[in-house]
Design a protein around this motif. Structure first.
Motif, PDB file in Angstrom:
ATOM      1  N   GLU A 122       0.826  -1.219   0.000  1.00  0.00           N
ATOM      2  CA  GLU A 122       0.000   0.000   0.000  1.00  0.00           C
ATOM      3  C   GLU A 122       0.865   1.276   0.000  1.00  0.00           C
ATOM      4  O   GLU A 122       0.762   2.068  -0.926  1.00  0.00           O
ATOM      5  N   GLU A 152      -4.518   4.468  -0.795  1.00  0.00           N
ATOM      6  CA  GLU A 152      -3.493   3.464  -0.493  1.00  0.00           C
ATOM      7  C   GLU A 152      -2.937   3.746   0.907  1.00  0.00           C
ATOM      8  O   GLU A 152      -2.633   2.821   1.651  1.00  0.00           O
ATOM      9  N   HIS A 155      -5.304   2.209   3.174  1.00  0.00           N
ATOM     10  CA  HIS A 155      -5.156   0.750   3.204  1.00  0.00           C
ATOM     11  C   HIS A 155      -4.001   0.336   4.111  1.00  0.00           C
ATOM     12  O   HIS A 155      -4.040  -0.710   4.739  1.00  0.00           O
ATOM     13  N   GLU A 242     -11.028   0.176  -3.671  1.00  0.00           N
ATOM     14  CA  GLU A 242     -10.139  -0.328  -4.727  1.00  0.00           C
ATOM     15  C   GLU A 242     -10.746  -0.205  -6.125  1.00  0.00           C
ATOM     16  O   GLU A 242     -10.034   0.022  -7.098  1.00  0.00           O
TER      17      GLU A 242
HETATM   18 FE   LIG Z   1      -4.674  -0.685  -1.811  1.00  0.00          FE
END
Ligand SMILES: [Fe+2]
Ligand SMILES: [Fe+2]
Length: 470
Positions: A122, A152, A155, A242
């Protein structure tokens, strides 16, 4: 539906306020994350207002809020999909048993490794893309890049939460390490090779979000099946975010194709040299980028035959994406026909799960190809974009290091070396693509190598000033 508490330092829907120790540990990690973002995140855009979406609930309908945000002020937090009542393990030897709310002792180190490896990708992608903002083809694209980047970052938060909440001191140490490794770093690189490749042009960015974020989708889907319920819930919500990343890739490549076809029509030629001279990406060059990023992403699924993935499945840690679509969820008596350089082999299905996943991934990749090829066909051209064979340019598994062409045929080493620049971008191709990367920041204007999108973000016009540069 659990709503997200934004009145706390760390927005969350996990009742962080009731677990002081965990809350303190995460509040201690938070400034380290922000420092990492400052040093390794997008360069030079910290003062700009970006039209970003922020998660406000985990409800599929209306889960996000849109508005101007300076990236360092983005509300990164911890959001898990709602629990499913009486959820049971859906595959493997423990099938039918209640899911685990805590980490079973015997799986502790394997689970931690899986979470760390996912978590590592990520922030890696944010680092890979950190310079792209300077050469954006439009403000619309610049905003999409930053949206992908902040998500990201979120994440990473998702995985760090699991490490802190369920893995004690080891987990906290791993969370620090996730900020200490860096993409492409000679001493402390990111764990997986693809995440150490620099992404220095937007064609690569579109390919990365198309192919590599889609690998992410498949990993998340297989974790969404996990018997470790907190991991499943975390990944189910990550999948919601995503989808946009792959949208950026698919529409990005589609817009490149569209623009190239316009130039071909205008010039009445398919001669790559003339198309390039006109400032567009010729289709053979695009094909090379597809070959490069697809083959590089295929390695992320691991070896065709893997005892690790067999064990992870059997023990209920990691299922197949969309596990319910299959009939047999135990796989103790089925087999899989695998093509190896030595010929066809029959292997226990449990050991071939990486390959099963890779095959369904490739099928998913075909969807975009069909759309782009329809555009090319409608414009009256014979060329078709294709995916490379899953044996091409592999560095893991049965086909690793073998001289295979993009059609999957074994050829001589000499021919392989000689023709590689026909199949993946050569230095000259990369230099050409880089030469196109001129920054365009007038609202609604696009760089000459990419067509405008069909529509803007969240029903706003394409001309909207998605990033107010400061
Ligand atoms: Fe991701
Ligand atoms: Fe992503």
């Amino acid at each position: 539906m659990s709503s997200i508490n934004y009145s706390e330092k760390i927005p969350n829907n996990v009742n962080l306020v009731n677990d002081r120790t965990l809350q303190r540990a995460l509040e201690h990690w938070q400034p380290h994350f922000l420092q990492w973002w400052h040093e390794m995140g997008p360069t030079d855009f910290e003062k700009s207002d970006v039209y970003l979406r922020t998660a406000i609930s985990v409800d599929a309908q209306g889960w996000a809020n849109y508005g101007a945000v300076k990236m360092p002020d983005y509300r990164w937090g911890i959001f898990l999909a709602d629990p499913v009542t009486d959820r049971r393990i859906g595959f493997g030897d423990a099938m039918g048993q209640p899911v685990w709310q805590q980490v079973p002792g015997e799986y502790r180190s394997v689970l931690r490794r899986l979470i760390v490896t996912q978590g590592d990708t990520e922030p890696a992608s944010v680092e890979q893309q950190r310079l792209l903002g300077h050469t954006c083809p439009s403000l619309y694209d610049l905003r999409n890049l930053f949206q992908v980047n902040v998500e990201e970052g979120r994440h990473l938060w998702a995985m760090v939460y699991l490490l802190h909440a369920y893995f004690g001191r080891d987990g906290r140490e791993e969370a620090e390490e996730l900020l200490a490794r860096h993409s492409g770093d000679a001493d402390k690189p990111r764990i997986l090779t693809t995440f150490n490749e620099p992404i220095s042009d937007w064609l690569s960015f579109y390919c990365f979000t198309y192919f590599t974020d889609r690998d992410g989708k498949y990993q998340l889907k297989s974790f969404a099946e996990s018997g470790f319920d907190p991991l499943s819930r975390t990944c189910r919500f990550m999948l919601t975010e995503e989808a946009h990343h792959m949208f950026v890739g698919e529409t990005g490549i589609g817009r490149v194709v569209k623009r190239t076809l316009e130039v071909m029509k205008e010039l009445g030629t398919d001669d790559p040299a003339r198309i390039r001279a006109h400032g567009a990406v010729d289709l053979p060059t695009l094909q090379k980028y597809l070959n490069f990023w697809c083959s590089s992403s295929l390695d992320l699924f691991g070896s065709e035959i893997s005892s690790n993935s067999a064990a992870n499945f059997a023990s209920g840690l990691k299922g197949r994406p969309d596990e319910t679509q299959y009939e047999d969820h135990v796989l103790r008596s089925s087999s899989f026909k695998l093509m190896t350089p030595e010929g066809e082999q029959e292997v226990p299905m449990l050991n071939a799960l990486n390959e099963v996943m890779r095959e369904s991934y490739l099928k998913d990749c075909e969807i975009g190809l069909k759309r782009w090829n329809r555009q090319i066909e409608r414009a009256g051209h014979a060329l078709r974009l294709t995916l490379p064979s899953s044996r091409f340019r592999r560095s893991i598994g049965a086909w690793a290091g073998l001289p295979v062409d993009p059609q999957g045929k074994l050829i001589s080493k000499e021919e392989h070396a000689r023709r590689m620049s026909e199949w993946v971008p050569s230095e000259a191709d990369r230099a050409f693509v880089h030469s196109l990367m001129q920054r365009v920041i007038e609202p609604g204007k696009m760089a000459g190598w990419v067509a405008p999108p069909d529509r803007g973000i969240n029903n706003l016009p394409v001309e909207y000033e998605y990033v107010k540069l400061q």
